[in-house]
Write an enzyme that holds these catalytic residues in place. Structure first.
Site, mmCIF file in Angstrom:
data_model
loop_
_atom_site.group_PDB
_atom_site.id
_atom_site.type_symbol
_atom_site.label_atom_id
_atom_site.label_comp_id
_atom_site.label_asym_id
_atom_site.label_seq_id
_atom_site.Cartn_x
_atom_site.Cartn_y
_atom_site.Cartn_z
ATOM 1 N N LYS A 64 0.824 -1.205 0.000
ATOM 2 C CA LYS A 64 0.000 0.000 0.000
ATOM 3 C C LYS A 64 0.870 1.271 0.000
ATOM 4 O O LYS A 64 0.624 2.190 -0.772
ATOM 5 C CB LYS A 64 -0.950 -0.006 1.206
ATOM 6 N N THR A 65 1.879 1.290 0.866
ATOM 7 C CA THR A 65 2.776 2.453 0.900
ATOM 8 C C THR A 65 3.497 2.597 -0.435
ATOM 9 O O THR A 65 3.647 3.698 -0.962
ATOM 10 C CB THR A 65 3.812 2.283 2.035
ATOM 11 N N ASP A 109 -1.666 6.376 6.320
ATOM 12 C CA ASP A 109 -1.698 4.949 6.644
ATOM 13 C C ASP A 109 -2.630 4.737 7.844
ATOM 14 O O ASP A 109 -2.795 5.638 8.668
ATOM 15 C CB ASP A 109 -0.272 4.492 7.004
ATOM 16 N N THR A 158 -6.453 -1.672 6.780
ATOM 17 C CA THR A 158 -6.420 -3.130 6.672
ATOM 18 C C THR A 158 -7.763 -3.641 6.156
ATOM 19 O O THR A 158 -7.812 -4.656 5.490
ATOM 20 C CB THR A 158 -6.096 -3.770 8.029
ATOM 21 N N ARG A 217 6.531 -8.174 1.744
ATOM 22 C CA ARG A 217 7.456 -7.750 2.807
ATOM 23 C C ARG A 217 8.128 -8.962 3.443
ATOM 24 O O ARG A 217 9.336 -8.953 3.713
ATOM 25 C CB ARG A 217 6.731 -6.940 3.887
HETATM 26 P P1 ADP Z 1 2.181 -1.898 3.146
HETATM 27 O O1 ADP Z 1 2.212 -0.403 3.054
HETATM 28 O O2 ADP Z 1 0.969 -2.486 2.509
HETATM 29 O O3 ADP Z 1 2.404 -2.419 4.527
HETATM 30 P P2 ADP Z 1 4.659 -1.716 1.634
HETATM 31 O O4 ADP Z 1 4.236 -0.890 0.478
HETATM 32 O O5 ADP Z 1 5.444 -1.033 2.694
HETATM 33 O O6 ADP Z 1 3.394 -2.473 2.269
HETATM 34 O O7 ADP Z 1 5.479 -2.960 1.043
HETATM 35 C C1 ADP Z 1 6.400 -3.680 1.815
HETATM 36 C C2 ADP Z 1 7.588 -4.052 0.981
HETATM 37 O O8 ADP Z 1 7.198 -5.068 0.079
HETATM 38 C C3 ADP Z 1 8.135 -2.892 0.133
HETATM 39 O O9 ADP Z 1 9.376 -2.482 0.577
HETATM 40 C C4 ADP Z 1 8.312 -3.441 -1.251
HETATM 41 O O10 ADP Z 1 9.686 -3.612 -1.519
HETATM 42 C C5 ADP Z 1 7.680 -4.797 -1.234
HETATM 43 N N1 ADP Z 1 6.544 -4.846 -2.156
HETATM 44 C C6 ADP Z 1 5.240 -4.661 -1.852
HETATM 45 N N2 ADP Z 1 4.472 -4.839 -2.925
HETATM 46 C C7 ADP Z 1 5.287 -5.140 -3.947
HETATM 47 C C8 ADP Z 1 5.065 -5.451 -5.332
HETATM 48 N N3 ADP Z 1 3.835 -5.494 -5.855
HETATM 49 N N4 ADP Z 1 6.139 -5.687 -6.100
HETATM 50 C C9 ADP Z 1 7.375 -5.676 -5.561
HETATM 51 N N5 ADP Z 1 7.643 -5.405 -4.268
HETATM 52 C C10 ADP Z 1 6.616 -5.148 -3.466
#
Ligand code: ADP
Length: 334
Positions: A64-65, A109, A158, A217
């Protein structure tokens, strides 16, 4: 910290920015969200305007981030990152909103954890690009209207169902992030391995993907631990054997269960014949807090179809017996 936990730990935060895909083409998986978001952003660019507000729902670690940053990058706009829990007072939000520049992306977030007054301020900001700043207290308090530049809010939660409908309705686009398929995680792992300058063969990547709980992640974190092992114990190349041996050291099994998950499942099977057994009893048997069993271990076990929560208590599924290599008890009269 659990190696298979989905929330970011300190090391994740330190390395994640290097592994984050920088644009939609690099973003692996989530074909629906990617296609829909692509249209939203292209249309906004063609109009020369600001993109609609975007809501992203999904479990931690699914990207998401990363997508919020991609929205900003694709729009050529700066991004401001904050979270619901960080905004305790409406004034906190007013301060952030009033400092945004035109077209800026605001990533919020855990938007479902904002305070009520902040939430109400956000409604107006999203809809009219305006906030009322309250000055003073009691009968003498006055609302001073403040114009905001157009901005794009990217909210993450979530579960979209946790949001009050008036807030949910103010997003132009909602993307639901799903857990990733093993083949998609393999692509994430290959991409990250390349960026980390680690050599991985396809079976090695598949082995890590299968233990990553559908979550990029976690895949990236397991990859780093396997890389360490490969460097210390082998020639640095990640093969299936190396990946399995490395994750064996960390007690992450072939399906991504860790020591806690297997303790819960093992107690349910060995001490209670597969249930049903109450959560409290099960927790005492494992020597963990109720909350730990219920919130940390069970969600993944349920998702994997290994454990069911029933009105009479926790019940193991046939797959649970198979996974732990145990024979289910014989059915009465069977
Ligand atoms: P969330 O905000 O949903 O908790 P993040 O955007 O921080 O998740 O993602 C966590 C890590 O996973 C990031 O550092 C990224 O490197 C990796 N990641 C997430 N989604 C992807 C994707 N679709 N392709 C490649 N890497 C991803």
């Amino acid at each position: 910290e659990r190696l298979v936990g989905a929330d970011a730990d300190g090391e994740d935060q330190a390395v994640e920015s290097a592994l984050r895909p920088k644009n939609l083409d690099e973003f692996v998986g989530q074909p629906k969200v990617r296609e829909q978001l692509d249209l939203v952003l292209r249309a906004a660019r063609a109009r020369g305007g600001t993109a609609d507000h975007v809501l992203l729902s999904g479990a931690p670690g699914l990207g998401k981030t990363t997508l919020a940053m991609i929205v900003a990058a694709e729009m050529g706009a700066p991004i401001r990152i904050t979270s619901g829990p960080a905004i305790q007072h409406a004034g906190d939000l007013a301060a952030i909103l009033s400092s945004l520049t035109e077209g800026e992306v605001l990533f919020l977030d855990e938007i479902h954890r904002m305070s009520r007054p902040a939430e109400e301020m956000l409604y107006m900001a999203m809809e009219d690009f305006r906030v009322d700043v309250i000055v003073g207290k009691g009968p003498g308090a006055t609302a001073i209207p403040l114009e905001l530049p157009p901005f794009t809010l990217v909210g993450a939660t979530t579960r979209a169902g946790l949001l009050p409908p008036p807030l949910r309705d103010r997003f132009g686009f909602t993307g639901h992030m799903e857990f990733y398929e093993p083949a998609e995680l393999e692509r994430v792992i290959h991409r990250s391995a390349h960026l980390l300058d680690v050599e991985t063969d396809p079976e090695g990547a598949a082995e890590i993907a299968g233990r990553s709980r559908g979550t990029p992640r976690i895949a990236n974190r397991l990859l780093r631990r396997v890389r360490d092992y490969a460097q210390v114990k082998a020639d640095g190349v990640i093969t299936r054997e190396i990946a399995a041996a490395a994750l064996g050291v960390y007690e992450v099994d072939a399906r991504g269960l860790d020591r806690l998950d297997r303790a819960v499942l093992g107690a349910l099977l060995k001490l209670f014949g597969g249930g049903p057994v109450g959560l409290s009893t099960l927790s005492v048997a494992v020597g963990e807090e109720r909350e730990t069993v219920e919130e940390v271990a069970e969600p993944f076990l349920v998702r994997e179809g290994l454990l069911a929560r029933t009105p009479r208590g926790r019940v193991a599924t046939p797959a649970a017996w198979a996974h732990l290599g145990l024979a289910p008890p014989r059915q009465n009269g069977g």
